[in-house]
Design a protein around this motif. Structure first.
Motif, PDB file in Angstrom:
ATOM      1  N   ASP A   1       6.345  -0.643  16.479  1.00  0.00           N
ATOM      2  CA  ASP A   1       5.608  -0.631  17.096  1.00  0.00           C
ATOM      3  C   ASP A   1       4.545   0.610  16.618  1.00  0.00           C
ATOM      4  O   ASP A   1       3.957   1.166  17.376  1.00  0.00           O
ATOM      5  CB  ASP A   1       7.293   1.044  17.747  1.00  0.00           C
ATOM      6  N   ARG A   2       4.723   0.184  15.395  1.00  0.00           N
ATOM      7  CA  ARG A   2       3.624   0.860  14.055  1.00  0.00           C
ATOM      8  C   ARG A   2       3.126   0.253  13.571  1.00  0.00           C
ATOM      9  O   ARG A   2       3.483  -0.803  13.066  1.00  0.00           O
ATOM     10  CB  ARG A   2       3.961   2.556  13.494  1.00  0.00           C
ATOM     11  N   GLU A   3       1.831   0.912  13.164  1.00  0.00           N
ATOM     12  CA  GLU A   3       1.067   0.299  11.949  1.00  0.00           C
ATOM     13  C   GLU A   3       0.172   1.605  11.199  1.00  0.00           C
ATOM     14  O   GLU A   3      -0.327   2.394  11.861  1.00  0.00           O
ATOM     15  CB  GLU A   3       0.267  -0.879  12.790  1.00  0.00           C
TER      16      GLU A   3
ATOM     17  N   ASP B   1       0.185  -0.864  -0.328  1.00  0.00           N
ATOM     18  CA  ASP B   1      -0.030   0.018  -0.047  1.00  0.00           C
ATOM     19  C   ASP B   1       1.124   1.258   0.092  1.00  0.00           C
ATOM     20  O   ASP B   1       0.388   2.713  -0.226  1.00  0.00           O
ATOM     21  CB  ASP B   1      -1.119   0.177   0.970  1.00  0.00           C
ATOM     22  N   LEU B   2       2.522   0.924   0.241  1.00  0.00           N
ATOM     23  CA  LEU B   2       2.614   2.398   0.212  1.00  0.00           C
ATOM     24  C   LEU B   2       2.852   3.183  -0.953  1.00  0.00           C
ATOM     25  O   LEU B   2       2.507   4.789  -0.450  1.00  0.00           O
ATOM     26  CB  LEU B   2       4.997   1.812   0.247  1.00  0.00           C
ATOM     27  N   GLU B   3       2.600   3.489  -1.881  1.00  0.00           N
ATOM     28  CA  GLU B   3       2.628   4.193  -2.560  1.00  0.00           C
ATOM     29  C   GLU B   3       1.488   4.948  -2.912  1.00  0.00           C
ATOM     30  O   GLU B   3       1.037   5.684  -3.276  1.00  0.00           O
ATOM     31  CB  GLU B   3       2.756   3.971  -4.159  1.00  0.00           C
ATOM     32  N   ALA B   4      -0.102   4.342  -2.714  1.00  0.00           N
ATOM     33  CA  ALA B   4      -1.025   4.644  -2.809  1.00  0.00           C
ATOM     34  C   ALA B   4      -1.131   5.770  -1.042  1.00  0.00           C
ATOM     35  O   ALA B   4      -1.911   6.729  -1.821  1.00  0.00           O
ATOM     36  CB  ALA B   4      -1.961   3.715  -2.672  1.00  0.00           C
ATOM     37  N   ILE B   5      -0.257   4.877  -0.093  1.00  0.00           N
ATOM     38  CA  ILE B   5      -0.883   5.765   1.145  1.00  0.00           C
ATOM     39  C   ILE B   5       0.465   7.822   0.357  1.00  0.00           C
ATOM     40  O   ILE B   5      -0.093   8.486   1.527  1.00  0.00           O
ATOM     41  CB  ILE B   5       0.292   5.274   2.122  1.00  0.00           C
TER      42      ILE B   5
ATOM     43  N   GLY C   1       6.016  11.240   3.125  1.00  0.00           N
ATOM     44  CA  GLY C   1       6.914  10.496   1.369  1.00  0.00           C
ATOM     45  C   GLY C   1       7.194   8.652   1.685  1.00  0.00           C
ATOM     46  O   GLY C   1       6.815   8.591   3.310  1.00  0.00           O
ATOM     47  N   LEU C   2       7.168   8.235   0.759  1.00  0.00           N
ATOM     48  CA  LEU C   2       8.367   6.591   0.518  1.00  0.00           C
ATOM     49  C   LEU C   2       8.770   6.640   1.458  1.00  0.00           C
ATOM     50  O   LEU C   2       8.322   5.225   2.572  1.00  0.00           O
ATOM     51  CB  LEU C   2       8.430   6.329  -0.489  1.00  0.00           C
ATOM     52  N   GLU C   3       9.769   7.144   2.204  1.00  0.00           N
ATOM     53  CA  GLU C   3      10.620   6.385   3.452  1.00  0.00           C
ATOM     54  C   GLU C   3       9.963   6.504   4.264  1.00  0.00           C
ATOM     55  O   GLU C   3      10.539   6.151   5.345  1.00  0.00           O
ATOM     56  CB  GLU C   3      12.048   6.870   2.960  1.00  0.00           C
ATOM     57  N   TRP C   4       9.668   7.301   4.302  1.00  0.00           N
ATOM     58  CA  TRP C   4       8.673   8.006   6.277  1.00  0.00           C
ATOM     59  C   TRP C   4       7.988   6.202   6.139  1.00  0.00           C
ATOM     60  O   TRP C   4       7.694   5.635   6.874  1.00  0.00           O
ATOM     61  CB  TRP C   4       8.029   8.891   6.407  1.00  0.00           C
ATOM     62  N   HIS C   5       6.783   6.552   5.576  1.00  0.00           N
ATOM     63  CA  HIS C   5       6.498   5.033   5.110  1.00  0.00           C
ATOM     64  C   HIS C   5       6.981   3.949   5.430  1.00  0.00           C
ATOM     65  O   HIS C   5       6.042   2.423   6.066  1.00  0.00           O
ATOM     66  CB  HIS C   5       4.984   4.735   4.254  1.00  0.00           C
ATOM     67  N   ARG C   6       7.671   3.463   4.301  1.00  0.00           N
ATOM     68  CA  ARG C   6       8.685   2.268   4.472  1.00  0.00           C
ATOM     69  C   ARG C   6       9.334   2.230   6.060  1.00  0.00           C
ATOM     70  O   ARG C   6       8.979   1.183   6.564  1.00  0.00           O
ATOM     71  CB  ARG C   6      10.113   2.749   3.442  1.00  0.00           C
ATOM     72  N   ARG C   7       9.923   3.270   7.291  1.00  0.00           N
ATOM     73  CA  ARG C   7      10.568   2.971   7.304  1.00  0.00           C
ATOM     74  C   ARG C   7       8.645   2.488   8.533  1.00  0.00           C
ATOM     75  O   ARG C   7       9.484   1.480   9.481  1.00  0.00           O
ATOM     76  CB  ARG C   7      11.005   3.824   8.185  1.00  0.00           C
TER      77      ARG C   7
END
Length: 168
Positions: free
Chosen positions: A44-46, A11-15, A32-38
């Motif tokens: 600790d996150r979802e 879902d990374l790109e759509a988010i 951006g992509l990297e923030w969500h990829r991390r």
């Protein structure tokens, strides 16, 4: 008809696209992509997504899942620009509250919001969040130095998570 589900790396790109609009980015820090990829790599996150039959219409990021005190943060909430004001944010915040208490056994939730984001503050207050403190001169991508308002939600033993349960 809307449904919620836990997001995953597919879902990374759509988010990232959903949060990249000029009406959204001023309220956020890093995007951006990297923030969500991390985020997807961090236990600790979802990400919790809300979808229509046409696809992704919003998401929320829960953080603090590993906190032994079970105090969770709603780190980010985004609704598609063209759908704002139609109750999707309310459905999403209710789903996040319910997931935090039911799935993650949260004892409390918190979030911060720019003092100038009156619309979001109204939504959070209507869903049981109360102001706990103000952090002077918070920062956003725009360099906006307005205050950050920290709000907390404590589940009432008499009320299901998020008040009423979201419907379809």
């Amino acid at each position: 008809m809307y449904s919620t589900r836990r997001g995953d790396i597919t879902d990374l790109e759509a988010i990232a696209k959903l949060e990249s609009t000029p009406e959204t980015t001023p309220w956020l820090g890093e995007t951006g992509l990297e923030w969500h990829r991390r985020g997807f790599a961090d236990p600790d996150r979802e990400h919790l997504l809300i979808e229509s039959p046409a696809g992704l219409v919003g998401f929320v990021v829960l953080a603090g899942l590993m906190d032994p005190a079970r105090v969770l943060e709603i780190r980010r909430i985004v609704v598609a620009e063209h759908l704002r004001g139609q109750g999707i944010g309310r459905l999403l915040i209710r789903a996040a509250i319910e997931r935090a208490y039911e799935r993650h056994s949260a004892t409390r939730l918190w979030l911060d919001v720019k003092a100038t984001n009156v619309r979001a503050r109204g939504l959070y207050e209507s869903e049981g969040f109360v102001v706990s403190r103000t952090v002077p001169s918070g920062w956003a991508r725009t360099g906006d130095n307005s205050d950050l308002v920290v709000m907390e939600h404590v589940r009432s033993s008499a009320t299901p998570a998020g008040g009423q349960r979201p419907t379809g």
